[in-house]
Design a protein around this motif. Sequence first.
Motif, mmCIF file in Angstrom:
data_model
loop_
_atom_site.group_PDB
_atom_site.id
_atom_site.type_symbol
_atom_site.label_atom_id
_atom_site.label_comp_id
_atom_site.label_asym_id
_atom_site.label_seq_id
_atom_site.Cartn_x
_atom_site.Cartn_y
_atom_site.Cartn_z
ATOM 1 N N CYS A 219 0.826 -1.207 0.000
ATOM 2 C CA CYS A 219 0.000 0.000 0.000
ATOM 3 C C CYS A 219 0.863 1.260 0.000
ATOM 4 O O CYS A 219 0.534 2.234 -0.654
ATOM 5 C CB CYS A 219 -0.916 -0.021 1.215
ATOM 6 S SG CYS A 219 -1.876 1.477 1.476
ATOM 7 N N CYS A 220 1.934 1.247 0.718
ATOM 8 C CA CYS A 220 2.793 2.439 0.777
ATOM 9 C C CYS A 220 3.977 2.287 -0.173
ATOM 10 O O CYS A 220 4.413 1.177 -0.448
ATOM 11 C CB CYS A 220 3.277 2.689 2.203
ATOM 12 S SG CYS A 220 4.462 1.472 2.792
ATOM 13 N N PRO A 221 4.472 3.405 -0.684
ATOM 14 C CA PRO A 221 5.631 3.328 -1.583
ATOM 15 C C PRO A 221 6.871 2.809 -0.854
ATOM 16 O O PRO A 221 7.170 3.235 0.257
ATOM 17 C CB PRO A 221 5.838 4.782 -2.014
ATOM 18 C CG PRO A 221 4.572 5.486 -1.697
ATOM 19 C CD PRO A 221 3.966 4.762 -0.537
ATOM 20 N N VAL A 222 7.527 1.849 -1.482
ATOM 21 C CA VAL A 222 8.783 1.303 -0.956
ATOM 22 C C VAL A 222 9.832 1.420 -2.054
ATOM 23 O O VAL A 222 9.567 1.947 -3.124
ATOM 24 C CB VAL A 222 8.623 -0.164 -0.502
ATOM 25 C CG1 VAL A 222 7.675 -0.267 0.675
ATOM 26 C CG2 VAL A 222 8.152 -1.042 -1.634
ATOM 27 N N GLY A 223 11.002 0.902 -1.816
ATOM 28 C CA GLY A 223 12.080 0.989 -2.808
ATOM 29 C C GLY A 223 11.719 0.330 -4.125
ATOM 30 O O GLY A 223 10.755 -0.434 -4.227
ATOM 31 N N ARG A 224 12.504 0.635 -5.118
ATOM 32 C CA ARG A 224 12.289 0.091 -6.449
ATOM 33 C C ARG A 224 12.254 -1.431 -6.416
ATOM 34 O O ARG A 224 13.058 -2.070 -5.745
ATOM 35 C CB ARG A 224 13.411 0.570 -7.357
ATOM 36 C CG ARG A 224 13.048 0.546 -8.810
ATOM 37 C CD ARG A 224 14.149 1.174 -9.579
ATOM 38 N NE ARG A 224 14.911 0.073 -10.167
ATOM 39 C CZ ARG A 224 15.798 0.239 -11.100
ATOM 40 N NH1 ARG A 224 16.100 1.441 -11.511
ATOM 41 N NH2 ARG A 224 16.424 -0.789 -11.602
ATOM 42 N N ASN A 225 11.303 -2.036 -7.095
ATOM 43 C CA ASN A 225 11.145 -3.492 -7.173
ATOM 44 C C ASN A 225 10.904 -4.146 -5.817
ATOM 45 O O ASN A 225 11.220 -5.318 -5.644
ATOM 46 C CB ASN A 225 12.353 -4.136 -7.850
ATOM 47 C CG ASN A 225 12.514 -3.681 -9.276
ATOM 48 O OD1 ASN A 225 11.522 -3.379 -9.946
ATOM 49 N ND2 ASN A 225 13.740 -3.589 -9.732
ATOM 50 N N TYR A 226 10.391 -3.377 -4.861
ATOM 51 C CA TYR A 226 10.031 -3.902 -3.531
ATOM 52 C C TYR A 226 11.207 -4.490 -2.770
ATOM 53 O O TYR A 226 11.030 -5.297 -1.867
ATOM 54 C CB TYR A 226 8.914 -4.946 -3.616
ATOM 55 C CG TYR A 226 7.727 -4.537 -4.424
ATOM 56 C CD1 TYR A 226 7.167 -3.272 -4.284
ATOM 57 C CD2 TYR A 226 7.157 -5.403 -5.346
ATOM 58 C CE1 TYR A 226 6.072 -2.890 -5.039
ATOM 59 C CE2 TYR A 226 6.057 -5.023 -6.093
ATOM 60 C CZ TYR A 226 5.526 -3.769 -5.941
ATOM 61 O OH TYR A 226 4.441 -3.392 -6.673
ATOM 62 N N THR A 227 12.436 -4.127 -3.133
ATOM 63 C CA THR A 227 13.583 -4.699 -2.438
ATOM 64 C C THR A 227 13.805 -4.069 -1.073
ATOM 65 O O THR A 227 14.439 -4.674 -0.221
ATOM 66 C CB THR A 227 14.856 -4.575 -3.289
ATOM 67 O OG1 THR A 227 15.001 -3.218 -3.694
ATOM 68 C CG2 THR A 227 14.767 -5.477 -4.518
ATOM 69 N N LEU A 228 13.306 -2.857 -0.867
ATOM 70 C CA LEU A 228 13.283 -2.297 0.481
ATOM 71 C C LEU A 228 11.971 -2.728 1.114
ATOM 72 O O LEU A 228 10.950 -2.833 0.441
ATOM 73 C CB LEU A 228 13.385 -0.773 0.447
ATOM 74 C CG LEU A 228 14.693 -0.204 -0.103
ATOM 75 C CD1 LEU A 228 14.626 1.311 -0.128
ATOM 76 C CD2 LEU A 228 15.869 -0.658 0.751
ATOM 77 N N ILE A 229 11.989 -2.944 2.393
ATOM 78 C CA ILE A 229 10.814 -3.519 3.039
ATOM 79 C C ILE A 229 9.860 -2.447 3.554
ATOM 80 O O ILE A 229 8.661 -2.502 3.320
ATOM 81 C CB ILE A 229 11.237 -4.461 4.181
ATOM 82 C CG1 ILE A 229 11.969 -5.669 3.589
ATOM 83 C CG2 ILE A 229 10.040 -4.910 4.991
ATOM 84 C CD1 ILE A 229 12.571 -6.587 4.599
ATOM 85 N N CYS B 8 8.102 1.374 4.406
ATOM 86 C CA CYS B 8 7.598 2.496 3.618
ATOM 87 C C CYS B 8 8.649 3.595 3.498
ATOM 88 O O CYS B 8 9.402 3.848 4.434
ATOM 89 C CB CYS B 8 6.353 3.086 4.281
ATOM 90 S SG CYS B 8 5.009 1.902 4.466
ATOM 91 N N ASN B 9 8.672 4.247 2.355
ATOM 92 C CA ASN B 9 9.562 5.391 2.166
ATOM 93 C C ASN B 9 9.105 6.554 3.033
ATOM 94 O O ASN B 9 7.896 6.778 3.208
ATOM 95 C CB ASN B 9 9.571 5.837 0.702
ATOM 96 C CG ASN B 9 10.240 4.842 -0.209
ATOM 97 O OD1 ASN B 9 11.023 4.007 0.230
ATOM 98 N ND2 ASN B 9 9.924 4.920 -1.484
ATOM 99 N N ILE B 10 10.049 7.314 3.536
ATOM 100 C CA ILE B 10 9.745 8.474 4.382
ATOM 101 C C ILE B 10 9.092 9.555 3.536
ATOM 102 O O ILE B 10 9.456 9.773 2.391
ATOM 103 C CB ILE B 10 11.045 8.992 5.033
ATOM 104 C CG1 ILE B 10 11.621 7.913 5.958
ATOM 105 C CG2 ILE B 10 10.798 10.279 5.800
ATOM 106 C CD1 ILE B 10 12.992 8.251 6.503
ATOM 107 N N ASN B 11 8.114 10.237 4.132
ATOM 108 C CA ASN B 11 7.414 11.364 3.513
ATOM 109 C C ASN B 11 6.675 10.997 2.233
ATOM 110 O O ASN B 11 6.489 11.847 1.365
ATOM 111 C CB ASN B 11 8.376 12.534 3.251
ATOM 112 C CG ASN B 11 8.973 13.072 4.523
ATOM 113 O OD1 ASN B 11 8.298 13.132 5.562
ATOM 114 N ND2 ASN B 11 10.232 13.458 4.478
#
Length: 161
Positions: free
Chosen positions: A96-106, A108-111
């Motif tokens: 639901c929340c934006p994460v790193g490219r290709n979902y490799t970061l787990i 949510c991105n800040i801001n």
Amino acid sequence: MTLYTNYGARKVAIFGLAQLGCAPSVVASNGGGGANGSACVDYINDAVQIFNSRLKMLVDELNGNLTDAKFVYVNVYNMVSEATSYPSFRVVDAPCCPVGRNYTLILCNINQTPCPNRDEYFYWDAFHFSEATNLVIARRSYNAQSPTDTYPFDICRLVET
């Protein structure tokens, strides 16, 4: 056993693991789904099922050895597997929340703004379930909808015993 011996816990629900191999970050970091065409990483889910089966056996052992206590096993794996087909979940393979490219970061991105329709997403971020998914697990743990949801009985009956 610290809960049992030091704090007097006598009614315990033990939750099994969910399908970890289906989390967007796990699928992305393993190059996609399983070899048999599944959307999940099969070898991880196979390991989870082995762990869960042993956890269920542990519940039998604890109930047999600690007769003044009651333990139940909550089968999150099956609940989550069935819940992905619920019509209320429109997105089951992306967070639901934006994460790193290709979902490799787990996480949510800040801001970044999460999706406006949070109840339609199965995952909050690239690994953790959304609130809507956790509500399904909580409701089915307390009042089992299927005989495989909990063992040997659900939390509602655990509370009553």
